[in-house]
Design a protein around this motif. Structure first.
Motif, PDB file in Angstrom:
ATOM      1  N   SER A 443      42.682  48.292  39.152  1.00  0.00           N
ATOM      2  CA  SER A 443      42.082  47.074  38.594  1.00  0.00           C
ATOM      3  C   SER A 443      42.860  45.844  39.041  1.00  0.00           C
ATOM      4  CB  SER A 443      42.073  47.151  37.061  1.00  0.00           C
ATOM      5  OG  SER A 443      41.734  45.907  36.484  1.00  0.00           O
ATOM      6  N   MET A 444      42.117  44.735  39.221  1.00  0.00           N
ATOM      7  CA  MET A 444      42.733  43.435  39.479  1.00  0.00           C
ATOM      8  C   MET A 444      42.057  42.402  38.582  1.00  0.00           C
ATOM      9  SD  MET A 444      43.272  43.278  43.638  1.00  0.00           S
ATOM     10  CE  MET A 444      44.175  41.719  43.492  1.00  0.00           C
ATOM     11  N   ASN A 446      42.081  38.292  37.680  1.00  0.00           N
ATOM     12  CA  ASN A 446      42.547  37.036  38.263  1.00  0.00           C
ATOM     13  C   ASN A 446      43.130  36.100  37.204  1.00  0.00           C
ATOM     14  OD1 ASN A 446      40.340  35.821  36.962  1.00  0.00           O
ATOM     15  ND2 ASN A 446      39.077  35.824  38.803  1.00  0.00           N
ATOM     16  N   GLN A 451      38.056  40.302  35.483  1.00  0.00           N
ATOM     17  CA  GLN A 451      38.316  41.518  36.243  1.00  0.00           C
ATOM     18  C   GLN A 451      37.479  41.467  37.514  1.00  0.00           C
ATOM     19  OE1 GLN A 451      37.200  45.403  34.554  1.00  0.00           O
ATOM     20  NE2 GLN A 451      39.258  46.116  35.045  1.00  0.00           N
ATOM     21  N   TYR A 484      47.203  37.370  40.236  1.00  0.00           N
ATOM     22  CA  TYR A 484      46.494  38.531  39.715  1.00  0.00           C
ATOM     23  C   TYR A 484      47.416  39.397  38.867  1.00  0.00           C
ATOM     24  CZ  TYR A 484      42.902  37.489  43.248  1.00  0.00           C
ATOM     25  OH  TYR A 484      41.936  36.883  44.017  1.00  0.00           O
ATOM     26  N   VAL A 486      47.704  43.221  38.596  1.00  0.00           N
ATOM     27  CA  VAL A 486      47.260  44.407  39.325  1.00  0.00           C
ATOM     28  C   VAL A 486      47.769  45.642  38.586  1.00  0.00           C
ATOM     29  CG1 VAL A 486      47.213  45.580  41.558  1.00  0.00           C
ATOM     30  CG2 VAL A 486      47.461  43.101  41.457  1.00  0.00           C
ATOM     31  N   SER A 487      46.898  46.601  38.377  1.00  0.00           N
ATOM     32  CA  SER A 487      47.302  47.805  37.651  1.00  0.00           C
ATOM     33  C   SER A 487      46.632  49.030  38.247  1.00  0.00           C
ATOM     34  CB  SER A 487      46.960  47.689  36.165  1.00  0.00           C
ATOM     35  OG  SER A 487      45.572  47.507  35.986  1.00  0.00           O
ATOM     36  N   LYS A 502      51.768  48.384  36.306  1.00  0.00           N
ATOM     37  CA  LYS A 502      51.095  47.093  36.211  1.00  0.00           C
ATOM     38  C   LYS A 502      52.068  46.028  36.659  1.00  0.00           C
ATOM     39  CE  LYS A 502      48.241  44.439  32.959  1.00  0.00           C
ATOM     40  NZ  LYS A 502      47.711  44.409  31.559  1.00  0.00           N
TER      41      LYS A 502
END
Length: 646
Positions: A443-444, A446, A451, A484, A486-487, A502
């Motif tokens: 997932s990203m 912003n 998402q 972002y 990011v995970s 994450k």
């Protein structure tokens, strides 16, 4: 309503309710009036047993009273009866806020073990916000884990749509597995709320008289002042979860003669309770210990230890029940009772040093050092919250790396490499298992909490006795330059195995004019299908931060917008150095590669094979510096590395 609160604090229950209902009659559309009555009834539910509340509330009419009767039944374990009450109130236009009913049903579902519907009920409350009062009910549920920045954000919202967006973003930000279909942090919040209402509720007054921190050495975030239902233990628990260890010292009452006999024994025989007390050598300190014992022996003490996990540091909290009845535990910077301090030695040897100090002035100095540390711990713990997992869940680490390059149409290309740890998984599954289905989520989110990337895949990993190594793979996206979150997560579909990471990521804008360079990407030799062939070497992107010293070291990067001379010729130098931990910078780094090149390209790709046999094992920063010889300008990129022996 203000008079109602005054009467409530003076335990004039009937008068308080009369005033609250009168306020609601005068201003029926007032959010303060509606939520005020709601909070007043919740207060009376907290300070009474469920049976007492049900008996007392029979004398009142209205949907609000009926709702809290359902809450009393739920808290008492009578879930079917509570469900009937909540169901009858759904859709009642002029009744209790529907959001409150959804939250109550969410807790009821969780108690039954129906976790999917618990999360569904909660999110229906968020997505179905219909009024400011409903939003305030949801706010009352999460205010105990809010940051001050989130508090400011919420207080600045004035429409239902923006309030709804706030609550959705609030939980999305905290989701440790944002690519999955559920939110473990939301479910954990519901679980902690259920435990907190059983163990940590306290609706009494928080006065100076009951505060063990009389000189206000602890500083709390603004969100701390919103508390009206829990003691300080509850506030820490709701944010940080269960402690890893607890130390207690509970007061056992004595009569005055027994107190005096105990203190006399301390002064005559310093080995009894405080080995450092010697009346002959230090009568002033012995007198202080006597006074401290007489004052503190009536207090209850409890300290919590949290082990370091991920980015969260090791934390110790001290609580004291000081001049308080019931559940009135308050945070304190340091216990003021030597027998309690001695119990903390197993956690930190500094408490033994504090216990053994002979001179009061020296002891005070050392005690102040511990208080300063506690102040920082409390400040951080009450401004953050963290996810914890059930002890049955096996947490695994899986390496990853994010490398950035110039993309198309003004975007930036991201290479996210990761490794599924086959060795670790094989140790966690039965020897008879040979294939493990694993969910991989990415997932990203912003900077606007949107998402923008979500990917969920299932792969079957070969595991079992004798299976070792790691399965390396790559995710690739082109995204606009931005900040972002990011995970990524790895979760077994059979058994309780979970891995997640994450991180915050700033994606550079490589399309803007000027000399720039990509990330320095690590590569490793691989015979697998899909491997890239560069200069005759088949390689894949490496997620590992370790490098064996007897193996070739491959790095790759790109240089953008070199300046050509009048003939269209570009010229540059590239240098690679390893900077050891503790070195001051580039000048002290170990040169491992250098190159000078002249050509016609303004954008170039660089691939190096480097021999590291003369490098010593240890932790380093790999630094690559590129100098455009036409504009006499340098740029650099770095990444962490650990060199290990084979």
């Amino acid at each position: 309503m203000q008079y109602a609160l005054l009467e409530r604090n003076q335990d004039n229950r009937v008068r308080a309710l009369e005033l609250a209902q009168r306020q609601l009659m005068l201003t029926p559309r007032s959010r303060a009036a509606q939520i005020g009555l709601f909070r007043l009834l919740r207060h009376y539910l907290i300070v009474q047993s469920s049976e007492e509340f049900l008996s007392w509330s029979k004398g009142y009419l209205g949907a609000s009273f009926r709702f809290f009767e359902g809450e009393a039944m739920r808290r008492d374990g009578r879930l079917s009866s509570a469900d009937s009450v909540f169901t009858s109130l759904l859709g009642v236009v002029d009744g209790v806020p529907q959001e409150a009913i959804r939250l109550a049903r969410a807790r009821m579902c969780y108690t039954r073990g129906d976790y999917a519907n618990a999360e569904s009920e909660y999110m229906m409350a968020v997505e179905g916000i219909s009024s400011d009062v409903g939003a305030e009910v949801l706010f009352d549920d999460i205010k105990y884990i809010m940051s001050d920045a989130e508090l400011d954000w919420y207080r600045g919202l004035h429409t239902i749509a923006t309030q709804q967006e706030f609550f959705q973003s609030f939980w999305q930000f905290r989701n440790p597995l944002p690519a999955s279909k559920s939110n473990p942090r939301l479910l954990e919040h519901i679980r902690r709320s259920l435990i907190a209402e059983k163990k940590y509720e306290f609706a009494g007054l928080r006065t100076w008289f009951s505060n063990p921190d009389r000189v206000h050495e602890l500083v709390f975030p603004r969100a701390f002042s919103l508390n009206e239902a829990f003691n300080d233990m509850g506030l820490v628990y709701l944010r940080q979860g269960e402690p890893n260890d607890i130390v207690r010292h509970n007061y056992t009452p004595f009569d005055d003669d027994d107190h005096r006999e105990r203190v006399d024994k301390i002064l005559l025989d310093p080995t009894d309770i405080n080995k450092i007390v010697d009346k002959k050598e230090n009568q002033a300190f012995a007198s202080e210990v006597m006074s401290r014992y007489l004052h503190s022996a009536k207090e209850d003490y409890e300290s919590w230890l949290y082990d370091a996990v991920g980015d969260a540091p090791r934390m110790i909290f001290h609580f004291q029940k000081h001049n308080a009845a019931g559940n009135g535990w308050r945070l304190t910077p340091c216990p003021d009772f030597d027998p309690m301090i001695l119990k903390l030695v197993a956690w930190d040897r500094r408490y033994e040093e504090l216990y053994d100090r002979r001179q009061p002035a020296t002891r005070a100095t050392f005690e102040n050092e511990l208080k300063v540390e506690t102040r920082a711990t409390v400040d951080r713990a009450l401004a953050t919250d963290r996810q914890t997992w059930d002890k049955q869940v096996s947490i695994v680490q899986f390496p990853h790396a994010i490398d950035m390059f110039r993309g198309t149409d003004g975007g930036s290309l991201l290479d996210i490499s990761y490794a599924i740890p086959i060795t670790t998984l094989s140790h966690l599954v039965p020897d008879t298992m040979h294939a493990l289905p694993v969910e991989i989520g990415f997932s990203m989110v912003n900077s606007r909490n949107q998402q923008c990337v979500a990917q969920l895949d299932t792969v079957v990993v070969g595991v079992g006795k004798g299976r070792t190594g790691a399965l390396v793979d790559l995710i690739r996206y082109t995204v606009p330059p931005d900040r972002y979150a990011v995970s990524m997560h790895l979760r077994s579909l059979t058994g309780n195995i979970l891995g997640a990471w994450k991180q915050a990521l700033r994606v550079e804008n490589y399309s803007k004019p000027g000399l720039s360079m990509s990330s320095v990407q690590l590569l490793r030799r691989s015979p697998q299908r899909g491997a890239l062939e560069i200069d005759g070497v088949k390689v894949i992107q490496s997620p590992f931060a370790t490098q064996l010293l007897n193996e070739p070291f491959y790095i790759y990067f790109q240089i953008y917008d070199l300046i050509p001379d009048g003939d269209g010729t570009t010229s540059y130098t590239a240098e690679c150095r390893l900077i050891r931990a503790g070195d001051k910078g580039w000048d002290e780094g170990i040169p491992i590669h250098s190159k000078e090149k002249t050509g016609r390209m303004q954008n170039v790709n660089e691939f190096y094979t480097i021999n590291l046999e003369k490098v010593k094992p240890g932790k380093y920063t790999l630094a690559v510096r590129v100098t455009d010889r036409m504009r006499v300008e340098s740029i650099s990129a770095t990444r962490f590395l650990e060199m290990v022996k084979p």
